[in-house]
Write a protein that holds these residues in place. Sequence first.
Motif, PDB file in Angstrom:
ATOM      1  N   GLY A  28     -13.638  11.619  48.778  1.00 31.88           N
ATOM      2  CA  GLY A  28     -14.696  11.193  47.886  1.00 31.88           C
ATOM      3  C   GLY A  28     -15.154   9.772  48.155  1.00 31.88           C
ATOM      4  O   GLY A  28     -16.118   9.307  47.584  1.00 31.88           O
ATOM      5  N   ARG A  29     -14.459   9.081  49.032  1.00 30.49           N
ATOM      6  CA  ARG A  29     -14.831   7.713  49.381  1.00 30.49           C
ATOM      7  C   ARG A  29     -14.853   7.544  50.902  1.00 30.49           C
ATOM      8  O   ARG A  29     -14.572   6.478  51.418  1.00 30.49           O
ATOM      9  CB  ARG A  29     -13.838   6.726  48.762  1.00 30.49           C
ATOM     10  N   ASP A  33     -20.347   9.290  52.933  1.00 29.61           N
ATOM     11  CA  ASP A  33     -20.690   9.729  51.574  1.00 29.61           C
ATOM     12  C   ASP A  33     -21.780   8.798  51.055  1.00 29.61           C
ATOM     13  O   ASP A  33     -21.707   7.588  51.222  1.00 29.61           O
ATOM     14  CB  ASP A  33     -19.478   9.664  50.655  1.00 29.61           C
ATOM     15  N   ILE A  34     -22.790   9.383  50.440  1.00 27.03           N
ATOM     16  CA  ILE A  34     -23.944   8.606  49.996  1.00 27.03           C
ATOM     17  C   ILE A  34     -23.801   8.276  48.512  1.00 27.03           C
ATOM     18  O   ILE A  34     -23.602   9.170  47.697  1.00 27.03           O
ATOM     19  CB  ILE A  34     -25.245   9.383  50.231  1.00 27.03           C
ATOM     20  N   VAL A  35     -23.877   6.989  48.193  1.00 26.88           N
ATOM     21  CA  VAL A  35     -23.844   6.541  46.797  1.00 26.88           C
ATOM     22  C   VAL A  35     -25.032   5.612  46.589  1.00 26.88           C
ATOM     23  O   VAL A  35     -25.196   4.626  47.294  1.00 26.88           O
ATOM     24  CB  VAL A  35     -22.539   5.790  46.465  1.00 26.88           C
ATOM     25  N   ILE A  36     -25.892   5.955  45.625  1.00 28.84           N
ATOM     26  CA  ILE A  36     -27.055   5.134  45.301  1.00 28.84           C
ATOM     27  C   ILE A  36     -26.935   4.721  43.841  1.00 28.84           C
ATOM     28  O   ILE A  36     -26.871   5.570  42.953  1.00 28.84           O
ATOM     29  CB  ILE A  36     -28.362   5.907  45.542  1.00 28.84           C
ATOM     30  N   HIS A  37     -26.883   3.410  43.611  1.00 23.32           N
ATOM     31  CA  HIS A  37     -26.812   2.871  42.255  1.00 23.32           C
ATOM     32  C   HIS A  37     -28.174   2.289  41.880  1.00 23.32           C
ATOM     33  O   HIS A  37     -28.718   1.455  42.580  1.00 23.32           O
ATOM     34  CB  HIS A  37     -25.768   1.749  42.162  1.00 23.32           C
ATOM     35  N   THR A  42     -26.647   6.767  38.734  1.00 22.14           N
ATOM     36  CA  THR A  42     -25.856   6.724  39.960  1.00 22.14           C
ATOM     37  C   THR A  42     -25.942   8.100  40.602  1.00 22.14           C
ATOM     38  O   THR A  42     -25.627   9.102  39.978  1.00 22.14           O
ATOM     39  CB  THR A  42     -24.389   6.377  39.674  1.00 22.14           C
ATOM     40  N   PHE A  43     -26.380   8.140  41.864  1.00 22.10           N
ATOM     41  CA  PHE A  43     -26.472   9.378  42.624  1.00 22.10           C
ATOM     42  C   PHE A  43     -25.364   9.364  43.658  1.00 22.10           C
ATOM     43  O   PHE A  43     -25.205   8.401  44.396  1.00 22.10           O
ATOM     44  CB  PHE A  43     -27.833   9.499  43.314  1.00 22.10           C
ATOM     45  N   TYR A  44     -24.592  10.445  43.708  1.00 26.91           N
ATOM     46  CA  TYR A  44     -23.475  10.531  44.639  1.00 26.91           C
ATOM     47  C   TYR A  44     -23.566  11.844  45.396  1.00 26.91           C
ATOM     48  O   TYR A  44     -23.628  12.910  44.788  1.00 26.91           O
ATOM     49  CB  TYR A  44     -22.160  10.448  43.864  1.00 26.91           C
ATOM     50  N   PRO A  46     -21.395  13.611  48.329  1.00 30.25           N
ATOM     51  CA  PRO A  46     -20.201  13.520  49.183  1.00 30.25           C
ATOM     52  C   PRO A  46     -20.350  14.338  50.469  1.00 30.25           C
ATOM     53  O   PRO A  46     -19.687  15.359  50.659  1.00 30.25           O
ATOM     54  CB  PRO A  46     -19.103  14.075  48.276  1.00 30.25           C
ATOM     55  N   THR A  49     -17.116  14.135  52.847  1.00 35.68           N
ATOM     56  CA  THR A  49     -15.997  14.771  52.157  1.00 35.68           C
ATOM     57  C   THR A  49     -16.168  16.280  52.190  1.00 35.68           C
ATOM     58  O   THR A  49     -15.208  17.020  52.464  1.00 35.68           O
ATOM     59  CB  THR A  49     -15.901  14.261  50.712  1.00 35.68           C
TER      60      THR A  49
END
Length: 67
Positions: A28-29, A33-37, A42-44, A46, A49
């Motif tokens: 998950g990290r 992996d795409i994370v947009i704050h 927050t869009f995640y 994975p 993963t």
Amino acid sequence: MSRALIIAGIVLILAGLLGNVLKTFPFGRLPGDIVIHKKNITFYAPLMTSLFLSLAASAVLWFLSKR
């Protein structure tokens, strides 16, 4: 019917225990992996993963099918 409920309960307990064990691993990290704050969102996604878990499951099923 009661046998199905007992099996479902055991599966849920095992899934909960497995979830606690997997928290120690970096799933998950992973890089990729795409994370947009944004302000309130927050869009995640994975992606890596999901790819890793898919490859691992495919390898296990391939190994089991060869036995």
